[in-house]
Motif scaffolding. Structure first.
Motif, PDB file in Angstrom:
ATOM      1  N   HIS A 120       0.911  -1.288  -0.140  1.00 51.57           N
ATOM      2  CA  HIS A 120       0.112   0.101  -0.026  1.00 51.57           C
ATOM      3  C   HIS A 120       0.834   1.269   0.130  1.00 51.57           C
ATOM      4  CE1 HIS A 120      -3.572   2.522   0.881  1.00 51.57           C
ATOM      5  NE2 HIS A 120      -2.854   2.664   1.799  1.00 51.57           N
ATOM      6  N   TRP A 121       1.684   1.341   0.935  1.00 50.29           N
ATOM      7  CA  TRP A 121       2.968   2.364   0.918  1.00 50.29           C
ATOM      8  C   TRP A 121       3.319   2.556  -0.440  1.00 50.29           C
ATOM      9  CZ3 TRP A 121       8.490   2.102   1.077  1.00 50.29           C
ATOM     10  CH2 TRP A 121       8.784   3.320   1.441  1.00 50.29           C
ATOM     11  N   LEU A 122       4.057   1.308  -1.077  1.00 52.04           N
ATOM     12  CA  LEU A 122       4.691   1.617  -2.251  1.00 52.04           C
ATOM     13  C   LEU A 122       3.723   2.049  -3.535  1.00 52.04           C
ATOM     14  CD1 LEU A 122       6.774  -1.697  -2.260  1.00 52.04           C
ATOM     15  CD2 LEU A 122       7.698   0.716  -2.320  1.00 52.04           C
ATOM     16  N   GLU A 123       2.464   1.807  -3.542  1.00 51.56           N
ATOM     17  CA  GLU A 123       1.619   2.251  -4.381  1.00 51.56           C
ATOM     18  C   GLU A 123       1.217   3.836  -4.202  1.00 51.56           C
ATOM     19  OE1 GLU A 123      -2.020  -0.148  -3.617  1.00 51.56           O
ATOM     20  OE2 GLU A 123      -0.841  -1.815  -4.635  1.00 51.56           O
ATOM     21  N   LYS A 124       1.160   4.455  -2.932  1.00 52.36           N
ATOM     22  CA  LYS A 124       0.917   5.651  -2.740  1.00 52.36           C
ATOM     23  C   LYS A 124       2.358   6.453  -3.007  1.00 52.36           C
ATOM     24  CE  LYS A 124      -2.993   5.295  -0.992  1.00 52.36           C
ATOM     25  NZ  LYS A 124      -4.140   5.764  -1.752  1.00 52.36           N
ATOM     26  N   GLN A 125       3.467   5.959  -2.778  1.00 46.55           N
ATOM     27  CA  GLN A 125       4.638   6.535  -2.999  1.00 46.55           C
ATOM     28  C   GLN A 125       4.805   6.581  -4.622  1.00 46.55           C
ATOM     29  OE1 GLN A 125       8.503   4.344  -2.718  1.00 46.55           O
ATOM     30  NE2 GLN A 125       9.309   6.010  -1.620  1.00 46.55           N
ATOM     31  N   GLN A 126       4.220   5.736  -5.371  1.00 42.21           N
ATOM     32  CA  GLN A 126       4.380   5.573  -6.523  1.00 42.21           C
ATOM     33  C   GLN A 126       3.413   6.752  -7.305  1.00 42.21           C
ATOM     34  OE1 GLN A 126       3.161   2.035  -8.744  1.00 42.21           O
ATOM     35  NE2 GLN A 126       4.476   2.159 -10.347  1.00 42.21           N
ATOM     36  N   LYS A 127       2.426   6.990  -6.526  1.00 49.25           N
ATOM     37  CA  LYS A 127       1.339   7.945  -7.130  1.00 49.25           C
ATOM     38  C   LYS A 127       1.962   9.215  -7.036  1.00 49.25           C
ATOM     39  CE  LYS A 127      -3.351   9.415  -6.460  1.00 49.25           C
ATOM     40  NZ  LYS A 127      -4.722   9.248  -5.976  1.00 49.25           N
ATOM     41  N   ARG A 128       2.599   9.318  -5.614  1.00 47.39           N
ATOM     42  CA  ARG A 128       3.149  10.691  -5.471  1.00 47.39           C
ATOM     43  C   ARG A 128       4.111  11.259  -6.429  1.00 47.39           C
ATOM     44  NH1 ARG A 128       7.878  11.668  -3.899  1.00 47.39           N
ATOM     45  NH2 ARG A 128       8.303   9.763  -2.954  1.00 47.39           N
ATOM     46  N   LYS A 129       4.925  10.199  -6.711  1.00 47.62           N
ATOM     47  CA  LYS A 129       5.982  10.443  -7.619  1.00 47.62           C
ATOM     48  C   LYS A 129       5.486  10.745  -9.012  1.00 47.62           C
ATOM     49  CE  LYS A 129       9.842   7.929  -5.380  1.00 47.62           C
ATOM     50  NZ  LYS A 129      10.672   6.568  -5.663  1.00 47.62           N
ATOM     51  N   ALA A 130       4.475  10.097  -9.367  1.00 49.21           N
ATOM     52  CA  ALA A 130       3.637  10.173 -10.992  1.00 49.21           C
ATOM     53  C   ALA A 130       3.357  11.792 -10.716  1.00 49.21           C
ATOM     54  CB  ALA A 130       2.772   9.580 -11.050  1.00 49.21           C
ATOM     55  N   VAL A 131       2.522  12.189  -9.858  1.00 50.74           N
ATOM     56  CA  VAL A 131       2.004  13.775  -9.824  1.00 50.74           C
ATOM     57  C   VAL A 131       3.343  14.673  -9.839  1.00 50.74           C
ATOM     58  CG1 VAL A 131       0.879  15.290  -8.416  1.00 50.74           C
ATOM     59  CG2 VAL A 131       0.015  13.019  -8.567  1.00 50.74           C
TER      60      VAL A 131
ATOM     61  N   MET B  75       6.132  14.306 -11.232  1.00 43.17           N
ATOM     62  CA  MET B  75       6.700  14.183 -12.534  1.00 43.17           C
ATOM     63  C   MET B  75       5.706  15.078 -13.615  1.00 43.17           C
ATOM     64  SD  MET B  75       8.276  10.113 -13.098  1.00 43.17           S
ATOM     65  CE  MET B  75       7.973  10.285 -14.735  1.00 43.17           C
ATOM     66  N   LEU B  76       4.409  14.882 -13.179  1.00 42.49           N
ATOM     67  CA  LEU B  76       3.593  15.745 -14.107  1.00 42.49           C
ATOM     68  C   LEU B  76       3.669  17.136 -13.834  1.00 42.49           C
ATOM     69  CD1 LEU B  76       0.205  13.928 -14.008  1.00 42.49           C
ATOM     70  CD2 LEU B  76       1.438  14.344 -15.912  1.00 42.49           C
ATOM     71  N   LEU B  77       3.986  17.392 -12.781  1.00 47.47           N
ATOM     72  CA  LEU B  77       4.166  19.064 -12.384  1.00 47.47           C
ATOM     73  C   LEU B  77       5.606  19.363 -13.107  1.00 47.47           C
ATOM     74  CD1 LEU B  77       2.839  19.171  -8.571  1.00 47.47           C
ATOM     75  CD2 LEU B  77       2.161  20.540 -10.769  1.00 47.47           C
ATOM     76  N   GLU B  78       6.600  18.557 -12.790  1.00 47.21           N
ATOM     77  CA  GLU B  78       8.143  18.909 -13.441  1.00 47.21           C
ATOM     78  C   GLU B  78       7.606  18.951 -14.809  1.00 47.21           C
ATOM     79  OE1 GLU B  78      12.269  16.852 -13.678  1.00 47.21           O
ATOM     80  OE2 GLU B  78      11.114  16.516 -11.858  1.00 47.21           O
ATOM     81  N   LYS B  79       7.185  18.209 -15.650  1.00 47.52           N
ATOM     82  CA  LYS B  79       6.879  18.368 -17.020  1.00 47.52           C
ATOM     83  C   LYS B  79       6.095  19.525 -17.485  1.00 47.52           C
ATOM     84  CE  LYS B  79       5.108  15.727 -20.972  1.00 47.52           C
ATOM     85  NZ  LYS B  79       4.225  14.622 -21.227  1.00 47.52           N
TER      86      LYS B  79
END
Length: 149
Positions: free
Chosen positions: A100-111, A113-117
């Motif tokens: 569950h933590w890994l999924e939440k971490q992955q979601k945060r990183k995706a957001v 990356m979107l903001l960075e892009k």
């Protein structure tokens, strides 16, 4: 003034969700360790009890004492078996919490990356507009000089 990007709100929520998942994981890890410690204590207790019987080897022991001993060891073995099941369940819960933590971490990183892009795209757009203004200024300056001569 530019309107704030809704992705910043999404990122804030994702960070909070990840932090909550990390706390849940830590609690599950601590619970798992506590259960394993209880199991180890039971196993050590059984071992100590068996050593006591070994120490009495060669001495005459009554049949009732021997029966009581075996009944007690059986009870300790049952408790160890139950504790093994509890440890397995706690470890399973720890695994779920980690996933569950890994999924939440992955979601945060995706957001992130979107903001960075988006930020890189905005920078590129601003640089392009700035270059367009510079080019326009240079061409106007060139034509003004040409008209003067």
């Amino acid at each position: 003034m530019a309107k704030p990007d809704p992705l910043h709100t999404v990122l804030k929520l994702a960070v909070e969700a990840e932090e909550q998942a990390a706390l849940q994981l830590k609690a599950a890890q601590m619970e798992c360790q506590r259960r394993k410690s209880q199991l180890q204590a039971l196993q050590e207790y059984r071992l100590d009890y068996m050593k006591q019987l070994d120490a009495q080897q060669g001495q005459s022991i009554g049949a009732s004492y021997y029966q009581q001993f075996h009944r007690f060891v059986r009870q300790v073995d049952d408790a160890i078996g139950q504790q093994l099941a509890v440890v397995a369940e706690a470890d399973k819960q720890r695994g779920y919490r980690q996933q569950h933590w890994l999924e939440k971490q992955q979601k945060r990183k995706a957001v992130e990356m979107l903001l960075e892009k988006k930020a890189l795209q905005a920078e590129a757009k601003a640089a392009k507009q700035e270059q367009k203004l510079i080019d326009e200024f240079a061409s106007q300056h060139f034509f003004r000089r040409k008209l003067k001569h």
